[in-house]
Design an enzyme around this catalytic site. Structure first.
Site, PDB file in Angstrom:
ATOM      1  N   LYS A   1      -6.224   1.734   1.574  1.00 11.79           N
ATOM      2  CA  LYS A   1      -7.285   0.746   1.370  1.00 11.79           C
ATOM      3  C   LYS A   1      -7.067  -0.457   2.285  1.00 11.79           C
ATOM      4  O   LYS A   1      -6.014  -1.075   2.303  1.00 11.79           O
ATOM      5  CB  LYS A   1      -7.284   0.301  -0.091  1.00 11.79           C
ATOM      6  CG  LYS A   1      -8.386  -0.702  -0.416  1.00 11.79           C
ATOM      7  CD  LYS A   1      -8.336  -1.093  -1.873  1.00 11.79           C
ATOM      8  CE  LYS A   1      -9.411  -2.126  -2.198  1.00 11.79           C
ATOM      9  NZ  LYS A   1      -9.375  -2.537  -3.625  1.00 11.79           N
TER      10      LYS A   1
ATOM     11  N   ARG B   1       0.828  -1.203   0.000  1.00  8.77           N
ATOM     12  CA  ARG B   1       0.000   0.000   0.000  1.00  8.77           C
ATOM     13  C   ARG B   1       0.867   1.260   0.000  1.00  8.77           C
ATOM     14  O   ARG B   1       0.491   2.279  -0.593  1.00  8.77           O
ATOM     15  CB  ARG B   1      -0.917   0.014   1.234  1.00  8.77           C
ATOM     16  CG  ARG B   1      -1.935  -1.106   1.260  1.00  8.77           C
ATOM     17  CD  ARG B   1      -2.954  -0.961   0.153  1.00  8.77           C
ATOM     18  NE  ARG B   1      -3.956  -2.012   0.225  1.00  8.77           N
ATOM     19  CZ  ARG B   1      -3.937  -3.129  -0.453  1.00  8.77           C
ATOM     20  NH1 ARG B   1      -2.911  -3.373  -1.273  1.00  8.77           N
ATOM     21  NH2 ARG B   1      -4.904  -4.013  -0.342  1.00  8.77           N
TER      22      ARG B   1
END
Length: 391
Positions: free
Chosen positions: A366, A330
């Site tokens: 996310k 991420r």
């Protein structure tokens, strides 16, 4: 009286004649047997103990047989003739033909023994040659097996880390065993080239995308060359996903032992991971100059506990799993071109190691919610290490 003396003298004369005949008979018997046994012993010694070529051995034995026959039939023939006459005079045996001639029978016996030894010598040489060929074949097969084992070791170490390859090459390893290892502190890096997706096109100019893949292969190969540097010996390449390069540090067994013994060095591999990321950026700049492109790396780094393991039997794949890996991914996907984005925990460690980090702020990640991330100040470090990496 005269008659008695004559009888006594005649008796003594007969005794002396008989004694001489018996003595000659015994001496001839002993001499013949000793001569034949000596000849046989000489031929056997030449046949068994003489380590020479078969043809040379046959020649030597033939010369010996000829010499023995000359002695038996020429030089000492009279002695054996007397022995034959005495034998067949005292012992009434009717033997037809040449069987009464002991020297001829002795010569024939030597010749038969000579032929027998030649056959045995030939058979012995055949088996010695066969044994030599078998040993050479066995030696070559052992060398081939050793070469194949070394080749398998090299190939396996190219696919798996060295300590993992040793596990699979161990003799007590079983196919049903699943290799896995837990690590408390592993630094994970994802370095991607987002511009490559726009660069890749399938047209006649670039041979339906072949030239684009060729350039990507050169980039990944140059990245892999950095792993051979002693400075980055602790960096393990995990895999490439499209144009994303994944690597990690802190996975080697020696590193785990070293860090467990010295607490102040347990995070030095995180600094090594950052240096490797900077080296990737410098290497890509060099490739851009030669290929007239303007690719930029987007790098995300995180550290934490992971589980490493090998999946698959025919085509094993070494990989790592854990929340730390997901966060590092991420950090890459939410990063900025030309920047190295790290988490707050990783930033704290890098600052203790002497690296400058700039707070980016809180971003929405996310699956992880809102995280506070940092950018590593790379300009000063890149200017100091650029010359060494390029050379």
């Amino acid at each position: 009286i005269v008659t008695s003396n004559f009888i006594l003298e005649r008796y003594d004369h007969l005794n002396r004649v008989y004694y001489n005949k018996v003595s000659n008979f015994i001496w001839a018997t002993f001499l013949l047997q000793y001569f034949l046994y000596s000849c046989i012993l000489g031929l056997m010694s030449c046949s068994v103990f003489l380590r020479v070529n078969y043809e040379l051995k046959m020649l030597l034995m033939l010369i010996a047989v000829v010499v023995y026959n000359v002695i038996l039939l020429q030089t000492h023939a009279s002695l054996f003739d007397d022995y034959s006459r005495m034998l067949y005079t005292t012992v009434q045996i009717d033997r037809p033909g040449v069987l009464k001639d002991l020297k001829t029978m002795g010569s024939i016996s030597l010749f038969i023994f000579f032929v027998t030894l030649l056959v045995l010598a030939r058979q012995n040489e055949y088996y010695c040659r066969l044994d030599f060929l078998w040993k050479n074949k066995f030696k070559r097969e052992c060398e081939e097996i050793e070469t194949m084992e070394n080749l398998n070791r090299v190939l396996l170490e190219n696919v798996l880390p060295a300590h993992v390859a040793e596990h699979f090459l161990a003799q007590n390893w079983k196919n049903e065993d699943l290799y896995h290892q837990s690590y408390e502190c592993v630094c994970v890096m994802f370095a991607s080239i987002p511009d490559f997706k726009e660069f890749y096109t399938e047209s006649d100019v670039n041979k339906e995308g072949l030239e684009c893949l060729r350039l990507l292969n050169e980039i990944i190969a140059d990245f892999d060359d950095l792993l051979s540097k002693p400075k980055f010996s602790g960096v393990e390449k995990i895999k490439t996903i499209g144009s994303t390069y994944m690597a990690a540090t802190g996975l080697s067994a020696a590193t785990v032992q070293e860090y467990s013994q010295e607490a102040d060095r347990q995070y030095t591999h995180i600094g090594t991971m950052l240096e490797f990321a900077l080296a990737l950026m410098i290497k890509l700049d060099v490739i851009n100059k030669h290929s007239f492109n303007d690719f930029k790396l987007r790098i995300g780094i995180n550290h934490g506990p992971v589980i490493a393991g090998v999946i698959g039997a025919q085509k094993p794949q070494y990989d790592i799993w854990g929340n730390s890996v997901n966060v590092a991914s991420r950090m890459d996907s939410t990063g900025v071109l030309g920047k190295i984005q790290i988490t707050e925990e990783t930033s704290n460690i890098l600052q203790t190691l002497g690296y400058n980090c700039t707070c980016r702020g809180i971003i929405n990640v996310k699956g992880k919610g809102e995280l506070k991330t940092y950018f590593v100040s790379t300009e000063m470090t890149r200017s100091l290490s650029q010359g060494n990496v390029v050379t």
